[in-house]
Design a protein around this motif. Structure first.
Motif, PDB file in Angstrom:
ATOM      1  N   LEU A   1       1.258   7.562  -2.892  1.00 38.88           N
ATOM      2  CA  LEU A   1       0.051   7.975  -3.424  1.00 38.88           C
ATOM      3  C   LEU A   1      -0.465   7.240  -4.624  1.00 38.88           C
ATOM      4  CD1 LEU A   1       1.295  11.690  -2.600  1.00 38.88           C
ATOM      5  CD2 LEU A   1      -0.230  10.073  -0.967  1.00 38.88           C
ATOM      6  N   ARG A   2      -1.984   7.181  -4.757  1.00 38.22           N
ATOM      7  CA  ARG A   2      -2.597   6.530  -5.854  1.00 38.22           C
ATOM      8  C   ARG A   2      -2.191   7.344  -7.292  1.00 38.22           C
ATOM      9  NH1 ARG A   2      -7.167   3.371  -5.344  1.00 38.22           N
ATOM     10  NH2 ARG A   2      -7.867   4.427  -7.249  1.00 38.22           N
ATOM     11  N   VAL A   3      -2.060   6.789  -8.227  1.00 39.15           N
ATOM     12  CA  VAL A   3      -1.626   7.013  -9.401  1.00 39.15           C
ATOM     13  C   VAL A   3       0.036   7.366  -9.294  1.00 39.15           C
ATOM     14  CG1 VAL A   3      -1.530   9.084 -11.126  1.00 39.15           C
ATOM     15  CG2 VAL A   3      -3.696   8.311  -9.853  1.00 39.15           C
TER      16      VAL A   3
ATOM     17  N   ARG B   1      -5.647  -5.771 -15.273  1.00 38.89           N
ATOM     18  CA  ARG B   1      -6.808  -4.750 -14.869  1.00 38.89           C
ATOM     19  C   ARG B   1      -6.907  -3.681 -15.742  1.00 38.89           C
ATOM     20  NH1 ARG B   1      -8.209  -2.185  -8.923  1.00 38.89           N
ATOM     21  NH2 ARG B   1     -10.197  -1.116  -9.722  1.00 38.89           N
ATOM     22  N   TYR B   2      -5.669  -3.229 -15.912  1.00 40.90           N
ATOM     23  CA  TYR B   2      -5.555  -1.802 -16.761  1.00 40.90           C
ATOM     24  C   TYR B   2      -4.859  -1.871 -18.044  1.00 40.90           C
ATOM     25  CZ  TYR B   2      -6.002  -0.053 -12.037  1.00 40.90           C
ATOM     26  OH  TYR B   2      -6.494   0.483 -10.757  1.00 40.90           O
TER      27      TYR B   2
ATOM     28  N   ASP C   1       0.853  -1.218   0.004  1.00 41.27           N
ATOM     29  CA  ASP C   1      -0.019  -0.130   0.093  1.00 41.27           C
ATOM     30  C   ASP C   1       0.699   1.298   0.043  1.00 41.27           C
ATOM     31  OD1 ASP C   1       1.203  -0.406   2.563  1.00 41.27           O
ATOM     32  OD2 ASP C   1      -0.794   0.158   3.623  1.00 41.27           O
TER      33      ASP C   1
ATOM     34  N   ARG D   1       2.194   6.296  -7.130  1.00 35.14           N
ATOM     35  CA  ARG D   1       2.837   5.336  -6.572  1.00 35.14           C
ATOM     36  C   ARG D   1       3.248   4.399  -7.728  1.00 35.14           C
ATOM     37  NH1 ARG D   1      -1.995   2.797  -3.168  1.00 35.14           N
ATOM     38  NH2 ARG D   1      -3.438   2.066  -4.754  1.00 35.14           N
ATOM     39  N   PHE D   2       2.763   4.369  -9.026  1.00 34.08           N
ATOM     40  CA  PHE D   2       3.266   3.592 -10.055  1.00 34.08           C
ATOM     41  C   PHE D   2       4.662   3.732 -10.529  1.00 34.08           C
ATOM     42  CE2 PHE D   2       3.840   2.874 -14.552  1.00 34.08           C
ATOM     43  CZ  PHE D   2       3.512   1.582 -14.759  1.00 34.08           C
TER      44      PHE D   2
ATOM     45  N   ARG E   1       7.060   2.172  -6.479  1.00 32.69           N
ATOM     46  CA  ARG E   1       7.091   1.105  -6.726  1.00 32.69           C
ATOM     47  C   ARG E   1       8.253   0.921  -8.079  1.00 32.69           C
ATOM     48  NH1 ARG E   1       0.477  -0.499  -7.334  1.00 32.69           N
ATOM     49  NH2 ARG E   1       0.278  -0.235  -5.043  1.00 32.69           N
TER      50      ARG E   1
END
Length: 416
Positions: free
Chosen positions: A99-101, A165-166, A96, A103-104, A108
């Motif tokens: 931050l969203r978007v 998923r994406y 987790d 964190r890619f 990561r």
């Protein structure tokens, strides 16, 4: 772990890695983000997938065979580096983290790239269709390493149907598939689709399995089903319950958890409640691998109700013990040119074959002997390591003649 993982950290939080020249065989690193709960034998974590089980078996087998083996996985709370069963496990980032978007990219990709550089393996192995395929392929291209992508299911080579998923990640996977040095497949269907759909030759290497010490399989008294129970999955556990209704005189055992997925509990609860209403069904829910193994010792037949598969580890657990299989999917297993097990289309067919395996001793004995023979000749660890060792040797020989990509600005790893 505490006895084997006491080492000092470097200033960057990563532990120093021994020189690649310390081992006479290539250093192989498995980039398997979700493998820690399986590899560490955590009995409380339901994040167990067939790909992770298979990589755990292969990593340990390679270490026993004298290879230097590393694993890169997510941070599940374990130390930065752990030596377990001869395999060095490095952690990257928390599931987790970030931050969203954003964190890619960070933490990561940045953390994963940094850890791969610190490991400094000769060969990086990644399994399952994912954007990670592109990351591993690009890293190896830039730093003079070698990369392997290994398929985990037939859909890995069916454009648009990969379990990704994406769209961004699907595109990255396909770019990675073009750039990896070698592709490993489980069966001829995957091999044909890989060539037809993506224009890549591949190497077929079966999955392997080791019987636990002290197993004592007999002729069995139950019909076994073991898989995940997730609504978006392809396992179709409701067919197994239908089979149990048709054969009330037989004992059925159903093993599987929700996989720890949020929002999946309604489906899992429905299957559990339906199983509880059947007097001839034992529903265990999730069990750690060590507790699943004894159920295979007691099984008369294994049933698989999936729409598609690669080569399920449950098949190998059964065949190593001589437990026949009835399945709704053909994995391509053949012995003397004939299908190894009965492939059915309808529950009524499955019921007929299951009942015959209980009542016709000669039929069961023939099926059992064929399973054992096929497993010994195809999926035993020595047979699989022989094939995998040849592949690793080819990659190292190729590496000696391939220059490092000029963009990386660093050295290539030494060949062992």
């Amino acid at each position: 772990m505490s006895a084997t993982a006491v080492e000092a950290r470097g200033d960057d939080g990563l532990l120093p890695v021994p020189s690649a020249n310390d081992s006479p065989r290539p250093h192989i690193c498995f980039v398997a983000l979700n493998i820690w709960p399986v590899f560490s034998r955590d009995p409380n974590n339901e994040l167990i997938g067939g790909a992770e089980v298979q990589q755990s078996i292969l990593a340990r087998a390679l270490a026993c065979a004298g290879y230097r083996v590393s694993i890169i996985c997510l941070d599940f709370g374990q130390p930065h580096r752990v030596l377990l069963d001869g395999v060095t496990v490095h952690k990257a980032y928390r599931p987790d983290a970030g931050l969203r978007v954003l964190r890619f990219i960070h933490p990561r990709l940045t953390t994963l790239w940094r850890v791969m550089r610190a490991v400094d393996a000769d060969i990086y192995y990644q399994r399952c269709s994912a954007m990670l395929t592109a990351v591993v392929a690009e890293f190896c291209r830039r730093y003079g390493k070698r990369s392997i992508f290994a398929s985990a299911a037939d859909l890995d080579f069916v454009p648009g149907r990969q379990p990704i998923r994406y769209l961004r990640d699907r595109w990255l996977f396909e770019q990675g598939l073009k750039r990896v040095d070698r592709i490993v497949v489980q069966n001829t269907t995957q091999q044909q689709n890989c060539l037809t759909q993506y224009g890549r030759e591949s190497t077929q290497i079966p999955s392997c399995y080791e019987l636990p010490v002290g197993v004592s399989p007999g002729k069995g008294d139950c019909v076994l089903w073991a898989a995940s129970i997730r609504e978006r999955d392809y396992k179709r556990p409701e067919l197994f319950l239908d089979l149990a209704r048709r054969l009330p005189q037989r004992r059925f055992v159903m093993i599987g958890g929700a996989g720890g997925e949020a929002g999946n509990h309604a489906y899992f609860d429905r299957i559990r409640d339906e199983a509880a209403a059947l007097p001839n069904v034992e529903f265990t829910g999730f069990l750690p691998l060590a507790r699943v193994e004894p159920y295979f010792d007691r099984a008369r037949v294994l049933v698989n109700t999936s729409v598609h598969e690669g080569m399920p580890n449950t098949f190998l657990q059964a065949w190593a013990r001589g437990v026949p299989t009835v399945a709704f999917v053909d994995t391509g297993a053949r012995l003397d040119g004939e299908p190894l097990y009965r492939v059915v289309e309808h529950v009524a067919e499955a019921a007929g074959e299951v009942e015959r395996l209980f009542t016709d001793e000669a039929h069961w004995a023939r099926a059992s002997a064929r399973c054992r023979k096929y497993f010994d000749s195809t999926h035993s660890t020595p047979k699989v390591l022989e094939r995998f060792g040849r592949l690793l040797g080819e990659l190292i020989r190729d590496r000696r003649t391939t220059p490092v990509h000029p963009d990386h600005g660093g050295r290539a790893g030494t060949t062992q």
